[in-house]
Scaffold this motif. Structure first.
Motif, PDB file in Angstrom:
ATOM      1  N   PHE A   1      -3.992 -40.854  27.950  1.00  0.00           N
ATOM      2  CA  PHE A   1      -2.724 -41.473  28.333  1.00  0.00           C
ATOM      3  C   PHE A   1      -2.459 -42.775  27.578  1.00  0.00           C
ATOM      4  O   PHE A   1      -1.322 -43.053  27.217  1.00  0.00           O
ATOM      5  CB  PHE A   1      -2.671 -41.734  29.836  1.00  0.00           C
ATOM      6  CG  PHE A   1      -1.328 -42.209  30.295  1.00  0.00           C
ATOM      7  CD1 PHE A   1      -0.263 -41.327  30.365  1.00  0.00           C
ATOM      8  CD2 PHE A   1      -1.114 -43.521  30.638  1.00  0.00           C
ATOM      9  CE1 PHE A   1       0.988 -41.754  30.776  1.00  0.00           C
ATOM     10  CE2 PHE A   1       0.132 -43.962  31.052  1.00  0.00           C
ATOM     11  CZ  PHE A   1       1.188 -43.081  31.119  1.00  0.00           C
ATOM     12  N   PHE A   2      -3.477 -43.571  27.354  1.00  0.00           N
ATOM     13  CA  PHE A   2      -3.243 -44.873  26.738  1.00  0.00           C
ATOM     14  C   PHE A   2      -3.422 -44.877  25.226  1.00  0.00           C
ATOM     15  O   PHE A   2      -3.108 -45.874  24.577  1.00  0.00           O
ATOM     16  CB  PHE A   2      -4.144 -45.935  27.374  1.00  0.00           C
ATOM     17  CG  PHE A   2      -3.774 -46.209  28.797  1.00  0.00           C
ATOM     18  CD1 PHE A   2      -2.571 -46.814  29.113  1.00  0.00           C
ATOM     19  CD2 PHE A   2      -4.615 -45.832  29.833  1.00  0.00           C
ATOM     20  CE1 PHE A   2      -2.220 -47.057  30.426  1.00  0.00           C
ATOM     21  CE2 PHE A   2      -4.264 -46.074  31.152  1.00  0.00           C
ATOM     22  CZ  PHE A   2      -3.064 -46.689  31.443  1.00  0.00           C
TER      23      PHE A   2
ATOM     24  N   LEU B   1       0.413 -42.478  20.601  1.00  0.00           N
ATOM     25  CA  LEU B   1       0.206 -42.165  19.194  1.00  0.00           C
ATOM     26  C   LEU B   1       1.090 -40.997  18.767  1.00  0.00           C
ATOM     27  O   LEU B   1       1.708 -41.024  17.698  1.00  0.00           O
ATOM     28  CB  LEU B   1      -1.260 -41.840  18.931  1.00  0.00           C
ATOM     29  CG  LEU B   1      -1.634 -41.475  17.504  1.00  0.00           C
ATOM     30  CD1 LEU B   1      -1.440 -42.675  16.590  1.00  0.00           C
ATOM     31  CD2 LEU B   1      -3.064 -40.983  17.442  1.00  0.00           C
ATOM     32  N   GLY B   2       1.172 -39.984  19.598  1.00  0.00           N
ATOM     33  CA  GLY B   2       2.026 -38.843  19.290  1.00  0.00           C
ATOM     34  C   GLY B   2       3.487 -39.227  19.228  1.00  0.00           C
ATOM     35  O   GLY B   2       4.245 -38.735  18.394  1.00  0.00           O
TER      36      GLY B   2
ATOM     37  N   THR C   1      11.468 -40.001  13.451  1.00  0.00           N
ATOM     38  CA  THR C   1      12.739 -40.632  13.805  1.00  0.00           C
ATOM     39  C   THR C   1      12.538 -41.894  14.623  1.00  0.00           C
ATOM     40  O   THR C   1      13.500 -42.552  14.983  1.00  0.00           O
ATOM     41  CB  THR C   1      13.629 -39.654  14.600  1.00  0.00           C
ATOM     42  OG1 THR C   1      12.953 -39.283  15.797  1.00  0.00           O
ATOM     43  CG2 THR C   1      13.937 -38.419  13.780  1.00  0.00           C
ATOM     44  N   GLY C   2      11.299 -42.227  14.908  1.00  0.00           N
ATOM     45  CA  GLY C   2      11.004 -43.422  15.688  1.00  0.00           C
ATOM     46  C   GLY C   2      10.829 -43.096  17.155  1.00  0.00           C
ATOM     47  O   GLY C   2      11.269 -42.067  17.641  1.00  0.00           O
ATOM     48  N   CYS C   3      10.207 -43.999  17.863  1.00  0.00           N
ATOM     49  CA  CYS C   3       9.947 -43.794  19.276  1.00  0.00           C
ATOM     50  C   CYS C   3      10.241 -45.085  20.016  1.00  0.00           C
ATOM     51  O   CYS C   3       9.618 -46.102  19.751  1.00  0.00           O
ATOM     52  CB  CYS C   3       8.501 -43.375  19.489  1.00  0.00           C
ATOM     53  SG  CYS C   3       8.087 -43.122  21.213  1.00  0.00           S
ATOM     54  N   ARG C   4      11.180 -45.027  20.914  1.00  0.00           N
ATOM     55  CA  ARG C   4      11.516 -46.199  21.706  1.00  0.00           C
ATOM     56  C   ARG C   4      11.169 -45.982  23.177  1.00  0.00           C
ATOM     57  O   ARG C   4      11.614 -46.731  24.026  1.00  0.00           O
ATOM     58  CB  ARG C   4      12.998 -46.509  21.568  1.00  0.00           C
ATOM     59  CG  ARG C   4      13.361 -46.924  20.167  1.00  0.00           C
ATOM     60  CD  ARG C   4      14.833 -47.219  20.021  1.00  0.00           C
ATOM     61  NE  ARG C   4      15.144 -47.512  18.639  1.00  0.00           N
ATOM     62  CZ  ARG C   4      15.495 -46.612  17.751  1.00  0.00           C
ATOM     63  NH1 ARG C   4      15.565 -45.339  18.085  1.00  0.00           N
ATOM     64  NH2 ARG C   4      15.775 -46.972  16.523  1.00  0.00           N
TER      65      ARG C   4
END
Length: 68
Positions: free
Chosen positions: A20-21, A26-27, A33-36
């Protein structure tokens, strides 16, 4: 069986925290496209990826401890 349940529970607790942490963010970060998105423990993602495996691990540990 008691020892096997204890080992399984302890390894699952460790794997849950690593999953989880580390692996879930990481995925998301590997998305081109980026991860917000934020991954919080008290969310639907936290319920699925943190609390359910932790409950199974707790059950295995309690089963191993309570066995004679």
């Amino acid at each position: 069986m008691k020892t096997l349940a204890l080992i399984f529970g302890i390894l699952l607790v460790i794997a849950t925290f690593v999953w989880f942490f580390y692996f879930v963010p990481l995925g998301c970060g590997m998305n081109p496209t980026g991860c917000r998105e934020r991954f919080e423990v008290l969310s639907s993602i936290g319920l699925l990826h943190f609390w359910m495996p932790l409950a199974v691990a707790s059950g295995a540990i309690l089963y191993g401890v309570s066995r004679r």
